[in-house]
Design an enzyme around this catalytic site. Structure first.
Site, PDB file in Angstrom:
ATOM      1  CD  GLN A  95      -1.255  -0.796   4.160  1.00 47.44           C
ATOM      2  OE1 GLN A  95      -1.188  -0.198   4.423  1.00 47.44           O
ATOM      3  NE2 GLN A  95      -1.979  -1.382   3.271  1.00 47.44           N
ATOM      4  CG  HIS A  97      -0.280   5.535   3.966  1.00 47.94           C
ATOM      5  ND1 HIS A  97      -2.057   4.986   3.905  1.00 47.94           N
ATOM      6  CD2 HIS A  97       0.661   5.124   4.336  1.00 47.94           C
ATOM      7  CE1 HIS A  97      -1.702   4.072   4.896  1.00 47.94           C
ATOM      8  NE2 HIS A  97      -0.259   3.984   5.455  1.00 47.94           N
ATOM      9  CD  GLU A 114       3.224   3.759   8.199  1.00 45.70           C
ATOM     10  OE1 GLU A 114       2.525   2.929   7.963  1.00 45.70           O
ATOM     11  OE2 GLU A 114       1.811   4.625   7.055  1.00 45.70           O
ATOM     12  CG  HIS A 171       3.555   0.974   3.622  1.00 51.94           C
ATOM     13  ND1 HIS A 171       3.610   2.538   2.933  1.00 51.94           N
ATOM     14  CD2 HIS A 171       3.168   1.158   4.439  1.00 51.94           C
ATOM     15  CE1 HIS A 171       2.750   2.759   3.428  1.00 51.94           C
ATOM     16  NE2 HIS A 171       2.058   1.983   4.110  1.00 51.94           N
ATOM     17  NE  ARG A 191      -7.104  -3.021   0.941  1.00 55.48           N
ATOM     18  CZ  ARG A 191      -7.796  -2.912   1.146  1.00 55.48           C
ATOM     19  NH1 ARG A 191      -8.648  -2.227   0.185  1.00 55.48           N
ATOM     20  NH2 ARG A 191      -8.332  -2.450   2.304  1.00 55.48           N
TER      21      ARG A 191
END
EC number: 5.3.1.8
Length: 319
Positions: A95, A97, A114, A171, A191
């Site tokens: 996936q 972001h 993150e 990642h 995804r």
């Protein structure tokens, strides 16, 4: 208010989850496919609440809105961080972001940068971290041809490793890995690949190929992590990352250590061991699996015992 805010986390079922969140941390899990403990969260998809003191029962989002003085009167309208413990019994989907700009425009919420602290990892466990395509055209071609071994970069991991995962990074957390994740408060995930896996109803989960191509960093560049380590007696403070969104620390405590606040507030998770925190001469017991916020009025605290904690503070974009 000179006291820590202990949090009641939210547990999330996932197709790839297991039982370690109960087995290791004692959380009451909803099923044997529990993948995430949203430990400190004000996100609408899983809002935690305060478990103690004057604000017991307050949802964190409401507390942040109604009592901004506890958070240094921030300019950010929403609580900006989210702390999770993730139990990956199976591989997570590959996936990516979006950044803030794309996320706000297309999803109505912030993007998601993150970072991961590896709490535990089975032997030979690995993550997907980045890709090998040099251009967007090559990236699309490898996806369309299903050449995942050529596209994806895989990295072996061990307990104690740390990874910074900026928005745009391809990642995936691999099977047999447990992490503590500190992230922006966002739940937008695109995804790229899910191994053809099907849910209990026999359906494959949605993929988001066009969005993934739009937001992925191409070519991939590994972020440079420069850890800072400070030793004091038997204790060690490691600064893993200082970013615009968050600063993340590991506190290894083996005796008594005094801390002074250096941010508006601090999020803390006990990942191993037990001990105490003393705030304004009042002692609070700590054990692994506890999560709490040290609000702005807390200027200093003392940790003692034998334990490992991950702490985070908001970055300058979240003040």
């Amino acid at each position: 208010m000179q006291e820590p805010l202990f949090m009641r986390p939210k547990l999330q079922e996932k197709i790839w989850g297991g039982t370690k969140l109960h087995d290791i941390y004692g959380y009451e899990i909803p099923s044997e496919h529990t993948g995430e403990c949203w430990a400190i969260s004000a996100h609408p998809d899983g809002v935690g609440s305060v478990a103690n003191g004057e604000y017991a029962g307050f949802p964190l989002d409401a507390l942040y809105e109604k009592h901004p003085e506890l958070f240094g009167n921030p300019s950010s309208e929403v609580f900006p961080l989210l702390t999770k413990i993730i139990d990956a019994t199976e591989d997570l989907s590959v996936q990516v972001h979006p950044d803030d700009s794309y996320g706000l425009e297309h999803e109505g919420e912030l993007g998601k940068t993150e970072c991961w602290y590896i709490i535990d990892a089975d032997e030979d466990s690995e993550i997907v971290f980045g890709h090998n395509a040099l251009t967007k055209e090559e990236f699309r071609k490898l996806i369309e041809e299903g050449k995942w071994q050529d596209l994806l970069r895989r990295v072996k991991v061990n307990a104690g490793d740390f990874f910074f995962v900026p928005s745009g990074t391809i990642h995936a957390i691999g099977a047999g890995i447990m992490i503590l994740e500190t992230q922006q408060s966002s739940n937008t995930t695109y995804r790229v690949y899910d191994y053809g896996r099907k849910d209990e109803a026999g359906n494959e989960r949605d993929l988001h190929i066009e969005q993934s191509i739009a937001v992925s960093a191409i070519p991939h560049k590994d972020p440079v992590n420069r850890f800072k380590v400070k030793a004091e007696a038997d204790n060690t403070v490691t600064t893993f990352i200082e970013s615009e969104y968050f600063t993340v620390y590991k506190w290894d405590i083996h005796s008594k250590m005094t801390f002074s606040k250096d941010a508006a507030y601090t999020l803390v998770s006990v990942i191993e061991g037990a001990g105490n925190i003393t705030v304004s001469d009042k002692v609070y017991a700590l054990k692994k699996g506890d999560h709490f916020i040290l609000p702005s009025p807390v200027g200093a605290w003392v940790l003692s015992g034998s334990m490992q904690l991950i702490a985070s503070t908001p970055g300058y974009k979240n003040l």
